[in-house]
Scaffold this motif. Structure first.
Motif, PDB file in Angstrom:
ATOM      1  N   LEU A 175       0.824  -1.207   0.000  1.00  0.00           N
ATOM      2  CA  LEU A 175       0.000   0.000   0.000  1.00  0.00           C
ATOM      3  C   LEU A 175       0.856   1.253   0.000  1.00  0.00           C
ATOM      4  CD1 LEU A 175      -2.695  -1.189   2.556  1.00  0.00           C
ATOM      5  CD2 LEU A 175      -3.128  -0.599   0.175  1.00  0.00           C
ATOM      6  N   LEU A 176       1.954   1.218   0.735  1.00  0.00           N
ATOM      7  CA  LEU A 176       2.855   2.374   0.770  1.00  0.00           C
ATOM      8  C   LEU A 176       3.427   2.651  -0.618  1.00  0.00           C
ATOM      9  CD1 LEU A 176       4.217   4.496   2.604  1.00  0.00           C
ATOM     10  CD2 LEU A 176       6.094   2.864   2.929  1.00  0.00           C
ATOM     11  N   TYR A 177       3.863   1.596  -1.298  1.00  0.00           N
ATOM     12  CA  TYR A 177       4.360   1.757  -2.670  1.00  0.00           C
ATOM     13  C   TYR A 177       3.243   2.259  -3.585  1.00  0.00           C
ATOM     14  CZ  TYR A 177       5.884   0.661  -7.386  1.00  0.00           C
ATOM     15  OH  TYR A 177       6.187   0.756  -8.712  1.00  0.00           O
ATOM     16  N   GLY A 178       2.049   1.701  -3.413  1.00  0.00           N
ATOM     17  CA  GLY A 178       0.923   2.096  -4.262  1.00  0.00           C
ATOM     18  C   GLY A 178       0.581   3.564  -4.133  1.00  0.00           C
ATOM     19  N   MET A 179       0.723   4.115  -2.909  1.00  0.00           N
ATOM     20  CA  MET A 179       0.399   5.513  -2.673  1.00  0.00           C
ATOM     21  C   MET A 179       1.502   6.453  -3.169  1.00  0.00           C
ATOM     22  SD  MET A 179      -1.269   5.107   1.131  1.00  0.00           S
ATOM     23  CE  MET A 179      -1.471   6.886   1.404  1.00  0.00           C
ATOM     24  N   ILE A 180       2.742   5.978  -3.143  1.00  0.00           N
ATOM     25  CA  ILE A 180       3.866   6.838  -3.539  1.00  0.00           C
ATOM     26  C   ILE A 180       4.173   6.716  -5.030  1.00  0.00           C
ATOM     27  CG2 ILE A 180       6.328   7.293  -3.196  1.00  0.00           C
ATOM     28  CD1 ILE A 180       5.981   6.324  -0.312  1.00  0.00           C
ATOM     29  N   GLN A 181       4.236   5.482  -5.533  1.00  0.00           N
ATOM     30  CA  GLN A 181       4.656   5.256  -6.912  1.00  0.00           C
ATOM     31  C   GLN A 181       3.602   4.550  -7.766  1.00  0.00           C
ATOM     32  OE1 GLN A 181       7.389   6.307  -8.379  1.00  0.00           O
ATOM     33  NE2 GLN A 181       8.447   7.135  -6.601  1.00  0.00           N
ATOM     34  N   GLY A 182       2.885   3.609  -7.173  1.00  0.00           N
ATOM     35  CA  GLY A 182       1.997   2.747  -7.954  1.00  0.00           C
ATOM     36  C   GLY A 182       0.923   3.478  -8.723  1.00  0.00           C
ATOM     37  N   GLY A 210      -9.612  15.524 -10.583  1.00  0.00           N
ATOM     38  CA  GLY A 210      -9.664  16.074  -9.236  1.00  0.00           C
ATOM     39  C   GLY A 210      -8.811  15.333  -8.242  1.00  0.00           C
ATOM     40  N   SER A 211      -8.359  14.133  -8.598  1.00  0.00           N
ATOM     41  CA  SER A 211      -7.514  13.333  -7.707  1.00  0.00           C
ATOM     42  C   SER A 211      -6.028  13.502  -7.999  1.00  0.00           C
ATOM     43  CB  SER A 211      -7.872  11.843  -7.833  1.00  0.00           C
ATOM     44  OG  SER A 211      -9.218  11.611  -7.496  1.00  0.00           O
ATOM     45  N   LEU A 212      -5.687  13.913  -9.212  1.00  0.00           N
ATOM     46  CA  LEU A 212      -4.295  13.953  -9.639  1.00  0.00           C
ATOM     47  C   LEU A 212      -3.515  15.014  -8.866  1.00  0.00           C
ATOM     48  CD1 LEU A 212      -4.843  13.649 -13.499  1.00  0.00           C
ATOM     49  CD2 LEU A 212      -4.535  11.820 -11.824  1.00  0.00           C
ATOM     50  N   ASP A 213      -2.238  14.700  -8.567  1.00  0.00           N
ATOM     51  CA  ASP A 213      -1.450  15.623  -7.741  1.00  0.00           C
ATOM     52  C   ASP A 213       0.002  15.783  -8.178  1.00  0.00           C
ATOM     53  OD1 ASP A 213      -0.390  13.178  -7.036  1.00  0.00           O
ATOM     54  OD2 ASP A 213      -0.916  13.296  -4.911  1.00  0.00           O
ATOM     55  N   ASN A 214       0.361  15.208  -9.344  1.00  0.00           N
ATOM     56  CA  ASN A 214       1.761  15.272  -9.762  1.00  0.00           C
ATOM     57  C   ASN A 214       1.828  15.569 -11.259  1.00  0.00           C
ATOM     58  OD1 ASN A 214       4.480  14.622 -10.565  1.00  0.00           O
ATOM     59  ND2 ASN A 214       4.705  13.468  -8.656  1.00  0.00           N
ATOM     60  N   LYS A 215       2.072  16.829 -11.589  1.00  0.00           N
ATOM     61  CA  LYS A 215       2.078  17.250 -12.995  1.00  0.00           C
ATOM     62  C   LYS A 215       3.170  16.549 -13.788  1.00  0.00           C
ATOM     63  CE  LYS A 215       2.233  21.375 -15.926  1.00  0.00           C
ATOM     64  NZ  LYS A 215       2.398  22.842 -15.964  1.00  0.00           N
ATOM     65  N   GLU A 216       4.326  16.370 -13.183  1.00  0.00           N
ATOM     66  CA  GLU A 216       5.438  15.736 -13.891  1.00  0.00           C
ATOM     67  C   GLU A 216       5.091  14.304 -14.305  1.00  0.00           C
ATOM     68  OE1 GLU A 216      10.109  14.456 -13.070  1.00  0.00           O
ATOM     69  OE2 GLU A 216       9.111  15.875 -11.732  1.00  0.00           O
ATOM     70  N   LYS A 276      -6.457  23.110 -14.162  1.00  0.00           N
ATOM     71  CA  LYS A 276      -4.988  23.117 -14.184  1.00  0.00           C
ATOM     72  C   LYS A 276      -4.400  21.996 -15.037  1.00  0.00           C
ATOM     73  CE  LYS A 276      -4.404  20.499  -9.863  1.00  0.00           C
ATOM     74  NZ  LYS A 276      -3.798  20.553  -8.509  1.00  0.00           N
ATOM     75  N   TRP A 277      -5.278  21.130 -15.568  1.00  0.00           N
ATOM     76  CA  TRP A 277      -4.793  20.009 -16.368  1.00  0.00           C
ATOM     77  C   TRP A 277      -5.102  20.149 -17.848  1.00  0.00           C
ATOM     78  CZ3 TRP A 277      -1.455  17.303 -13.767  1.00  0.00           C
ATOM     79  CH2 TRP A 277      -1.602  17.153 -12.383  1.00  0.00           C
ATOM     80  N   ILE A 278      -5.869  21.157 -18.232  1.00  0.00           N
ATOM     81  CA  ILE A 278      -6.236  21.314 -19.638  1.00  0.00           C
ATOM     82  C   ILE A 278      -4.999  21.464 -20.525  1.00  0.00           C
ATOM     83  CG2 ILE A 278      -7.302  22.905 -21.298  1.00  0.00           C
ATOM     84  CD1 ILE A 278      -9.595  23.258 -19.333  1.00  0.00           C
ATOM     85  N   GLU A 279      -4.074  22.288 -20.079  1.00  0.00           N
ATOM     86  CA  GLU A 279      -2.851  22.494 -20.869  1.00  0.00           C
ATOM     87  C   GLU A 279      -2.090  21.187 -21.056  1.00  0.00           C
ATOM     88  OE1 GLU A 279       1.387  24.979 -20.674  1.00  0.00           O
ATOM     89  OE2 GLU A 279      -0.121  25.241 -19.100  1.00  0.00           O
ATOM     90  N   PHE A 328      -6.841   5.524 -15.994  1.00  0.00           N
ATOM     91  CA  PHE A 328      -5.652   6.378 -16.079  1.00  0.00           C
ATOM     92  C   PHE A 328      -5.334   6.981 -14.709  1.00  0.00           C
ATOM     93  CE2 PHE A 328      -3.525  10.412 -16.792  1.00  0.00           C
ATOM     94  CZ  PHE A 328      -2.633  10.149 -17.825  1.00  0.00           C
ATOM     95  N   GLY A 329      -6.364   7.441 -14.003  1.00  0.00           N
ATOM     96  CA  GLY A 329      -6.181   8.075 -12.707  1.00  0.00           C
ATOM     97  C   GLY A 329      -6.615   7.164 -11.575  1.00  0.00           C
TER      98      GLY A 329
END
Length: 411
Positions: free
Chosen positions: A136-143, A177-183, A216-219, A388-389
């Motif tokens: 779960l920790l991996y899933g929240m950070i990277q997964g 609305g859930s996404l948090d990492n633009k990179e 903030k994600w349209i671009e 995707f999200g």
């Protein structure tokens, strides 16, 4: 009613924590470790309880509420594993004691091995509980951003020869609305654009609730390249603003109109119970897009209206967000929909998939007969994209975010 459910949940897990404490203290002598463990769990429960009791439906899910859910699962699921293991041990010991009493076995040596055995079970339990914790920790950070390109070739005898080798790229369930990492999202868009596809299809849930979640994600998403035969989309259940409280029906409708207006901004044509013919070398296939239809959610999808002008003989690709539509309606429709593309389930963002040995499991399978991947019913195929999200739980374990590449082939 909801507050009472939260209180019951906290009470149940508090009782389980007391049970674990009495198991731990036999072998963990450090009071600092024991009480630090309890303090962390109390903080996690209090944070979850606060976020649930004071959840504001007019705002909807936030990063804070998702984090509270994630921490609860992160620390709670391993605890459930430990409770099951230690409870089983206590039951076995209790039964052993009863048997010995019945036999009047008073040999004092019968209990001499128990401390070492219990220590072994304690260590084994902690080792087993570490698996869901670190998963779960991996899933929240990277997964949640571990994007995978799934490739599949599908053969049809109904497919026009001009479309042999025709490539479809599908994504679903962006949940902006859930996404948090633009990179990470830019990386995923680059991964999409690296693929060689003839048509791009998005199968719903671009937001969680509100049109502004996408601002903030349209671009970023507007950088998805234009496919030679078009970029198309349909709506999902979250795109109707059903999971929030509105001041008026007018506000809800305004939000819905603004959600629909997002799609041309990111280069997609939205299909609302309608179809388009894709032409190539004098031959054609039909692309049909319905609004959301689900056994548990909004039923606005109208297959008959969406397929006006489409004949049985036409090869058809249907975009329908919820796979229960295919299971209940589409696969038995006499017009014969050759390929249906769905999403919605996310594979519950938790499961085990090892394709090489055919291992595939998720709690989602107890809710949806078709929950991830490809399914075939009498030559009619559905792909349930894993999404995707992410939503609710801010992570993914074993069921990774998916970009699907489908190549159509003539039999």
């Amino acid at each position: 009613m909801f507050t009472n459910a939260v209180i019951i949940l906290i009470i149940v897990f508090s009782i389980l924590e007391i049970y674990l404490y009495f198991n731990f203290k036999k072998f963990i002598k450090s009071k600092l470790i024991l009480f630090s463990n309890i303090f962390i769990w109390v903080a996690v429960l209090a944070n979850l309880g606060y976020n649930l009791i004071f959840f504001d439906r007019s705002i909807g899910q936030t990063q804070t509420t998702m984090l509270a859910t994630g921490l609860f699962l992160l620390f709670g699921l391993p605890r459930l594993f430990l409770v099951i293991i230690y409870f089983f041990q206590d039951v076995v010991r209790g039964l052993g004691w009863i048997v010995n009493r019945i036999r009047n076995n008073k040999n004092k040596q019968t209990d001499s091995y128990l401390p070492s055995r219990r220590k072994f079970i304690m260590i084994s339990g902690l080792s087993i509980a570490a698996i869901p914790f670190f998963s779960l920790l991996y899933g929240m950070i990277q997964g949640k951003y571990n994007f995978k390109v799934i490739r599949k070739k599908l053969s049809y005898d109904r497919l026009p020869k001009s479309f042999n080798g025709f490539k479809i790229l599908q994504i679903s369930d962006i949940h902006s609305g859930s996404l948090d990492n633009k990179e990470k999202i830019e990386y995923a868009i680059d991964l999409i654009n690296e693929q060689d596809f003839d048509i791009f299809l998005f199968t719903g849930d671009i937001v969680n609730n509100f049109h502004w979640e996408m601002d903030k994600w349209i671009e970023v998403f507007s950088k998805i390249k234009q496919a030679p035969y078009g970029n198309y989309a349909v709506l999902g259940n979250h795109d109707y603003g059903e999971y929030t409280d509105w001041k008026s029906e007018e506000d809800k409708q305004e939000n819905f109109e603004k959600i629909k207006a997002i799609f041309p901004k990111i280069g997609m044509e939205l299909l609302l119970n309608e179809n388009r013919f894709i032409h190539k070398n004098g031959e054609k296939i039909a692309l049909v897009g319905v609004q959301n239809w689900g056994t548990r959610f909004k039923k606005l999808g109208d297959l008959k209206v969406a397929s006006e002008g489409v004949n049985f003989s036409d090869f058809k690709v249907l975009m329908s967000h919820d796979p229960s539509h295919w299971n209940e309606i589409v696969k038995s429709d006499p017009k014969h929909y050759d390929l249906t593309l769905s999403g919605h389930t996310h594979g519950m963002q938790f499961g085990i998939e090892v394709p090489k040995i055919g291992l595939k499991w998720s709690p989602a399978e107890y809710i949806y007969p078709q929950w991830a991947g490809f399914y075939n019913y009498q030559g009619k195929i559905i792909n349930v994209n894993r999404g995707f999200g992410y939503h609710f739980f801010p992570g993914r374990v074993g069921v990774w975010p998916e970009i699907t590449m489908i190549e159509l082939q003539t039999s």
